[in-house]
Design a protein around this motif. Sequence first.
Motif, PDB file in Angstrom:
ATOM      1  N   LEU A 141      -6.331   3.462 -13.165  1.00  0.00           N
ATOM      2  CA  LEU A 141      -5.281   4.458 -12.916  1.00  0.00           C
ATOM      3  C   LEU A 141      -5.396   5.031 -11.507  1.00  0.00           C
ATOM      4  N   SER A 142      -6.624   5.258 -11.054  1.00  0.00           N
ATOM      5  CA  SER A 142      -6.822   5.794  -9.706  1.00  0.00           C
ATOM      6  C   SER A 142      -6.375   4.796  -8.648  1.00  0.00           C
ATOM      7  N   HIS A 143      -6.682   3.525  -8.888  1.00  0.00           N
ATOM      8  CA  HIS A 143      -6.222   2.489  -7.949  1.00  0.00           C
ATOM      9  C   HIS A 143      -4.702   2.461  -7.882  1.00  0.00           C
ATOM     10  N   ASP A 144      -4.059   2.505  -9.056  1.00  0.00           N
ATOM     11  CA  ASP A 144      -2.592   2.467  -9.078  1.00  0.00           C
ATOM     12  C   ASP A 144      -2.000   3.685  -8.374  1.00  0.00           C
ATOM     13  N   ARG A 145      -2.676   4.834  -8.510  1.00  0.00           N
ATOM     14  CA  ARG A 145      -2.192   6.044  -7.851  1.00  0.00           C
ATOM     15  C   ARG A 145      -2.195   5.881  -6.334  1.00  0.00           C
ATOM     16  N   LEU A 146      -3.290   5.337  -5.799  1.00  0.00           N
ATOM     17  CA  LEU A 146      -3.363   5.152  -4.348  1.00  0.00           C
ATOM     18  C   LEU A 146      -2.452   4.014  -3.883  1.00  0.00           C
ATOM     19  N   ALA A 147      -2.356   2.957  -4.701  1.00  0.00           N
ATOM     20  CA  ALA A 147      -1.523   1.813  -4.318  1.00  0.00           C
ATOM     21  C   ALA A 147      -0.043   2.191  -4.246  1.00  0.00           C
ATOM     22  N   SER A 148       0.346   3.242  -4.945  1.00  0.00           N
ATOM     23  CA  SER A 148       1.759   3.656  -4.958  1.00  0.00           C
ATOM     24  C   SER A 148       2.150   4.479  -3.726  1.00  0.00           C
ATOM     25  N   ILE A 149       1.174   4.859  -2.912  1.00  0.00           N
ATOM     26  CA  ILE A 149       1.454   5.658  -1.708  1.00  0.00           C
ATOM     27  C   ILE A 149       2.105   4.774  -0.651  1.00  0.00           C
ATOM     28  N   LEU A 155       0.350   9.000   9.073  1.00  0.00           N
ATOM     29  CA  LEU A 155      -0.322   8.824  10.356  1.00  0.00           C
ATOM     30  C   LEU A 155      -1.421   7.769  10.191  1.00  0.00           C
ATOM     31  N   PRO A 156      -1.695   6.992  11.232  1.00  0.00           N
ATOM     32  CA  PRO A 156      -2.724   5.944  11.122  1.00  0.00           C
ATOM     33  C   PRO A 156      -4.075   6.475  10.663  1.00  0.00           C
ATOM     34  N   ASP A 157      -4.460   7.682  11.144  1.00  0.00           N
ATOM     35  CA  ASP A 157      -5.752   8.238  10.770  1.00  0.00           C
ATOM     36  C   ASP A 157      -5.824   8.566   9.278  1.00  0.00           C
ATOM     37  N   VAL A 158      -4.676   8.701   8.633  1.00  0.00           N
ATOM     38  CA  VAL A 158      -4.624   8.955   7.200  1.00  0.00           C
ATOM     39  C   VAL A 158      -4.434   7.640   6.440  1.00  0.00           C
ATOM     40  N   ALA A 159      -3.554   6.791   6.947  1.00  0.00           N
ATOM     41  CA  ALA A 159      -3.208   5.549   6.245  1.00  0.00           C
ATOM     42  C   ALA A 159      -4.384   4.579   6.168  1.00  0.00           C
ATOM     43  N   ASP A 160      -5.137   4.434   7.254  1.00  0.00           N
ATOM     44  CA  ASP A 160      -6.203   3.430   7.289  1.00  0.00           C
ATOM     45  C   ASP A 160      -7.296   3.689   6.249  1.00  0.00           C
ATOM     46  N   PRO A 161      -7.816   4.929   6.145  1.00  0.00           N
ATOM     47  CA  PRO A 161      -8.829   5.167   5.091  1.00  0.00           C
ATOM     48  C   PRO A 161      -8.273   4.976   3.682  1.00  0.00           C
ATOM     49  N   ILE A 162      -6.995   5.319   3.471  1.00  0.00           N
ATOM     50  CA  ILE A 162      -6.406   5.144   2.146  1.00  0.00           C
ATOM     51  C   ILE A 162      -6.284   3.660   1.820  1.00  0.00           C
ATOM     52  N   ARG A 163      -5.893   2.872   2.804  1.00  0.00           N
ATOM     53  CA  ARG A 163      -5.798   1.420   2.600  1.00  0.00           C
ATOM     54  C   ARG A 163      -7.172   0.851   2.222  1.00  0.00           C
ATOM     55  N   ALA A 165      -9.731   2.512   0.922  1.00  0.00           N
ATOM     56  CA  ALA A 165     -10.135   3.021  -0.398  1.00  0.00           C
ATOM     57  C   ALA A 165      -9.418   2.271  -1.516  1.00  0.00           C
ATOM     58  N   THR A 166      -8.157   1.931  -1.297  1.00  0.00           N
ATOM     59  CA  THR A 166      -7.383   1.205  -2.309  1.00  0.00           C
ATOM     60  C   THR A 166      -7.971  -0.184  -2.539  1.00  0.00           C
ATOM     61  N   GLU A 167      -8.360  -0.845  -1.452  1.00  0.00           N
ATOM     62  CA  GLU A 167      -8.955  -2.174  -1.575  1.00  0.00           C
ATOM     63  C   GLU A 167     -10.293  -2.110  -2.321  1.00  0.00           C
ATOM     64  N   GLN A 168     -11.087  -1.087  -2.018  1.00  0.00           N
ATOM     65  CA  GLN A 168     -12.370  -0.947  -2.696  1.00  0.00           C
ATOM     66  C   GLN A 168     -12.177  -0.664  -4.181  1.00  0.00           C
ATOM     67  N   LEU A 169     -11.209   0.201  -4.494  1.00  0.00           N
ATOM     68  CA  LEU A 169     -10.938   0.502  -5.897  1.00  0.00           C
ATOM     69  C   LEU A 169     -10.426  -0.726  -6.638  1.00  0.00           C
ATOM     70  N   SER A 170      -9.683  -1.574  -5.948  1.00  0.00           N
ATOM     71  CA  SER A 170      -9.199  -2.799  -6.573  1.00  0.00           C
ATOM     72  C   SER A 170     -10.363  -3.678  -6.994  1.00  0.00           C
ATOM     73  N   SER A 171     -11.354  -3.822  -6.105  1.00  0.00           N
ATOM     74  CA  SER A 171     -12.536  -4.629  -6.409  1.00  0.00           C
ATOM     75  C   SER A 171     -13.320  -4.033  -7.574  1.00  0.00           C
ATOM     76  N   VAL A 172     -13.508  -2.715  -7.536  1.00  0.00           N
ATOM     77  CA  VAL A 172     -14.249  -2.045  -8.605  1.00  0.00           C
ATOM     78  C   VAL A 172     -13.491  -2.149  -9.923  1.00  0.00           C
ATOM     79  N   SER A 173     -12.164  -2.013  -9.853  1.00  0.00           N
ATOM     80  CA  SER A 173     -11.338  -2.086 -11.058  1.00  0.00           C
ATOM     81  C   SER A 173     -11.461  -3.452 -11.718  1.00  0.00           C
ATOM     82  N   THR A 174     -11.458  -4.501 -10.909  1.00  0.00           N
ATOM     83  CA  THR A 174     -11.604  -5.855 -11.449  1.00  0.00           C
ATOM     84  C   THR A 174     -12.963  -6.029 -12.130  1.00  0.00           C
ATOM     85  N   ALA A 175     -14.018  -5.549 -11.457  1.00  0.00           N
ATOM     86  CA  ALA A 175     -15.362  -5.689 -12.004  1.00  0.00           C
ATOM     87  C   ALA A 175     -15.513  -4.910 -13.313  1.00  0.00           C
TER      88      ALA A 175
END
Length: 585
Positions: A141-149, A155-163, A165-175
């Motif tokens: 659910l947390s991954h989907d929440r971030l992926a929907s943003i 701003l790049p300084d905000v978007a890059d860390p979110i991107r 974090a979303t990728e990391q959550l995707s990996s953790v979600s799969t595992a």
Amino acid sequence: MTVLVGAAGTLLHQVSVVRAELEKAMALVPALRSELSAGNYDGANVTFAQIQESTSRARSTANGPLWKAASAVPILGANFGAVREVAVSADDVAARAVAPLLNQYEALDWQALSPTDGRINIDQLSSAEPSISAAANTVHLSHDRLASIDLSLLLPDVADPIRSATEQLSSVSTALGTASSAAQLLPAMLGADGERNYLVLVQNSAEARATGGIPGALAMLTTNDGRISLSGQSSAGAIEAFRPALDVDPEQERLYTKRLGTQMQNVNLTPHFPTAAETAKRMWEERYPGKTVDGVLAIDPVVLAHLLEATGPVDLTDPAVVGAIEGTSLPTSLTKENVVPTLLSDVYREIEEPAAQDAYFAAVAASVFSAFTEAQGDSSQLIKGLTTSAQEHRIYLWSSVKDEQDIISSTALAGAVTGPNAGGANFGVYFNDGTGAKMDYYASRTVQLVQTCESNGYSRYNVQLTVGNTAPQDAASSLPAYVTGAGVFGVEPGRIRTNYVVYGPAQALVESAQINGTSVPFGAGKHGQRPVGTVTLELAPGETAVIDLEFSRVVQDSEPKLQVTPSVQAARDVVLPAKTSESCE
């Protein structure tokens, strides 16, 4: 004005607090991992308490009235809203995923979950299942929440860390999803409620089939209260052909002919493993009345190599098998280095009788299985080997129990090419041997997707295969007849004939096929709304060729995915990174 300035100052302070707390939490994660790996659970709990304190403070601050008001401001407000979602997600993951798992971590230790004296402790796995499933759901659910943003608004300084974090959550979600499925499935499948019997297909990659290789050696595993035993061995050759053929799904029968239901060796001409498994179950039960099959497992020699990396060398102990290979160069001790070439090449040079080849193959598989069930070697490496095998689609699993199969169908173990997980821009390239022999040991292949975007919103994909025959030039005389086929099926000895079956995404169209730039006829069909194109190619030793199949009207709503038949080659050497033309920029 004074109020506005004060509010702005307070908001800037809150931004600083949220950023500092999230960064502090992230900085502590490596320490948490290290403490857990070392078994320092007291230290891990102290570190986690600090992480949770930081995520809670960040969430509380980002949910304050001033922050919410800032989120409503046009343009800039989207950044505040996005950061609030990150803070909420981070705190949810800490409180509802990591905390429950920490409470169960000692029970989930890999050493405890590995077989001991042929038995897995299924009780502790059952008790941990609710925590694992809850954690998996929270992270999903947390991954989907971030992926929907919508990152384009930030701003790049905000978007890059979110991107990131979303990728990391995707990996953790799969595992965690895989772990959750395992925790739900394993107790019952390991006999918590009574004895179960599983048919094991040991796929021989030297003769390609869509799911990996021809099912040569067969085994029966029996589980009961977590105890695993090898209760029987046979071979596909020992199961007589079915005349008339068993009924199989008509759609797949049109693509792969009645051969699907005629011989055990051909049940996996289809890449849809549930069909192959169910057909194998029926064949076994027909030939061995009273021996019910509760599920089917498929593995290949590379899986055995991964397991041997964990167990270390294993010795063959069956006197009949050891006696049969006396005087040959075949090893009686199998290692991660020698098991693949031994089973897929050397055995055919040293043993002429197919039944004796199958017996050696089965003995090797049985010896590795025994080492696995006795937890020989490094247990964490054992789990890693199984995980790698699943990721490479070298392990498939099917259960005759519907509720269990429903869970399996959401995992990579299912081997399903149709159904809910087959949506999006999914492609599949599958190999079926047409030589009637063991020449695929000498086949080299790469597969690549090339995307072109069109003005109508659709994408066009070219699926490109580069194929070679690496057999020696004198293969016709230097390789055994059992390897070359001796021309029995109309293929000149030394040559490799393969039927390449390519699946496109649902609702797309397969338009054309080429070999070395020249248009060629191809078979066209459908499997569960997915277009299927089939091209047959034959190569002499040293020859290479390029096959192109073009698919149009692909709905591009996700990144393309490509699955190929696992072979002797490492998966990373077969699937090349996808290419995108300038039309998609």
